[in-house]
Write a protein that holds these residues in place. Structure first.
Motif, PDB file in Angstrom:
ATOM      1  N   LYS A 178       0.837  -1.206   0.000  1.00 42.63           N
ATOM      2  CA  LYS A 178       0.000   0.000   0.000  1.00 42.63           C
ATOM      3  C   LYS A 178       0.871   1.255   0.000  1.00 42.63           C
ATOM      4  O   LYS A 178       0.562   2.246  -0.675  1.00 42.63           O
ATOM      5  N   VAL A 179       1.975   1.219   0.750  1.00 40.20           N
ATOM      6  CA  VAL A 179       2.900   2.353   0.767  1.00 40.20           C
ATOM      7  C   VAL A 179       3.496   2.558  -0.622  1.00 40.20           C
ATOM      8  O   VAL A 179       3.544   3.688  -1.141  1.00 40.20           O
ATOM      9  N   LEU A 180       3.937   1.466  -1.240  1.00 42.26           N
ATOM     10  CA  LEU A 180       4.537   1.576  -2.578  1.00 42.26           C
ATOM     11  C   LEU A 180       3.515   2.058  -3.603  1.00 42.26           C
ATOM     12  O   LEU A 180       3.837   2.853  -4.489  1.00 42.26           O
ATOM     13  N   ARG A 181       2.301   1.597  -3.466  1.00 42.05           N
ATOM     14  CA  ARG A 181       1.241   2.049  -4.381  1.00 42.05           C
ATOM     15  C   ARG A 181       0.991   3.542  -4.226  1.00 42.05           C
ATOM     16  O   ARG A 181       0.823   4.264  -5.224  1.00 42.05           O
ATOM     17  N   ASP A 182       0.972   4.025  -2.980  1.00 36.80           N
ATOM     18  CA  ASP A 182       0.760   5.457  -2.749  1.00 36.80           C
ATOM     19  C   ASP A 182       1.909   6.293  -3.314  1.00 36.80           C
ATOM     20  O   ASP A 182       1.679   7.379  -3.870  1.00 36.80           O
ATOM     21  N   ILE A 183       3.116   5.799  -3.159  1.00 32.94           N
ATOM     22  CA  ILE A 183       4.285   6.498  -3.721  1.00 32.94           C
ATOM     23  C   ILE A 183       4.165   6.565  -5.237  1.00 32.94           C
ATOM     24  O   ILE A 183       4.420   7.601  -5.857  1.00 32.94           O
ATOM     25  N   ASN A 184       3.742   5.480  -5.838  1.00 32.93           N
ATOM     26  CA  ASN A 184       3.548   5.441  -7.289  1.00 32.93           C
ATOM     27  C   ASN A 184       2.468   6.426  -7.732  1.00 32.93           C
ATOM     28  O   ASN A 184       2.609   7.113  -8.753  1.00 32.93           O
ATOM     29  N   LYS A 185       1.403   6.531  -6.949  1.00 35.20           N
ATOM     30  CA  LYS A 185       0.312   7.452  -7.308  1.00 35.20           C
ATOM     31  C   LYS A 185       0.780   8.905  -7.282  1.00 35.20           C
ATOM     32  O   LYS A 185       0.184   9.755  -7.946  1.00 35.20           O
ATOM     33  N   ARG A 186       1.844   9.186  -6.529  1.00 35.08           N
ATOM     34  CA  ARG A 186       2.392  10.537  -6.483  1.00 35.08           C
ATOM     35  C   ARG A 186       3.308  10.823  -7.675  1.00 35.08           C
ATOM     36  O   ARG A 186       3.885  11.898  -7.779  1.00 35.08           O
ATOM     37  N   GLY A 187       3.487   9.832  -8.551  1.00 31.89           N
ATOM     38  CA  GLY A 187       4.241  10.070  -9.777  1.00 31.89           C
ATOM     39  C   GLY A 187       5.572   9.348  -9.885  1.00 31.89           C
ATOM     40  O   GLY A 187       6.236   9.434 -10.921  1.00 31.89           O
TER      41      GLY A 187
END
Length: 231
Positions: A178-187
């Protein structure tokens, strides 16, 4: 963002790790790199990090040919790539805050910038309350979240995660994803090497499969492996 053109890698002992790899990963993608042990995943990552050089072909990061850059330029290339390892690699005598800050200190960041960025990334991974704890006071999942914070505190456009959930229980592994997904969503572009079939199959991201040094499959919304059909 990341481009491999006709990349082959043969080690001095004659082992052919990669053979004629052609690959393009766009800005903002989330890509799983899968395959059996010894398939060439680690070599591919080492080539991106300039820990190894290809025998043939060219590699571009952000439109820069990094294949034959001089050694003095390698640290600048690596600033564009954050790395998270399976074994965390935290400094045991430094607090959570100090471990993350150290990543900024080694590139000469201004103290004011460190004081601003470190709390921000610790908040991002829900570790603000652990800032003054030492690694031996943390759980495995907290160790990995510190490692992720350290990898992204300098805002690299690319994050490489090499088996980041390999030492974690299933519930903690999903917290990290979930952390990695959120980082990805930030670009941030994320490239994750993994053997975690359940994670790959549920997340439905791009999957690049390597076997015996060759790309055998590259699929959008892919799965870890295809079931063999019955004859």
């Amino acid at each position: 963002m990341i481009r491999f053109i006709n990349i082959s890698k043969e080690y001095k002992n004659g082992v052919k790790a990669l053979s004629n790899i052609n690959l393009f990963i766009s800005k903002g993608e989330f890509v799983f790199l899968v395959g059996p042990s010894g398939a060439g995943k680690s070599t591919l990552i080492k080539l991106i990090l300039k820990e190894e050089n290809p025998t043939e072909g060219k590699i571009y990061l952000n439109d820069m040919d990094i294949t034959k850059v001089k050694n003095r330029k390698i640290p600048y290339i690596r600033r564009n790539v954050g790395v998270v390892f399976q074994d965390f690699r935290l400094l045991p005598n430094k607090t959570v805050y100090e471990n993350v800050a150290f990543a900024m200190e080694i590139i000469g960041a201004h103290p004011r910038e460190i004081r601003r960025n470190v709390p921000m990334v610790l908040s991002m991974v829900d570790l603000s309350k652990k800032a003054h704890c030492y690694p031996d006071e943390l759980s495995g999942g907290e160790h990995q979240r510190v490692a992720i914070s350290r990898a992204i505190v300098n805002s690299p456009p690319i994050l490489i995660a090499d088996e980041p959930t390999g030492n974690l229980d299933p519930d903690t592994a999903w917290e990290i994803m979930k952390v990695l997904r959120d980082i990805n969503k930030r670009g941030t572009t994320v490239l994750m090497a993994t053997h975690a079939k359940d994670i790959v199959d549920i997340m439905k991201k791009r999957v690049i499969a390597i076997e015996r040094g060759r790309i055998v499959r590259d699929e959008e919304k892919g799965v870890y492996e295809h079931e063999l059909s019955n004859p």
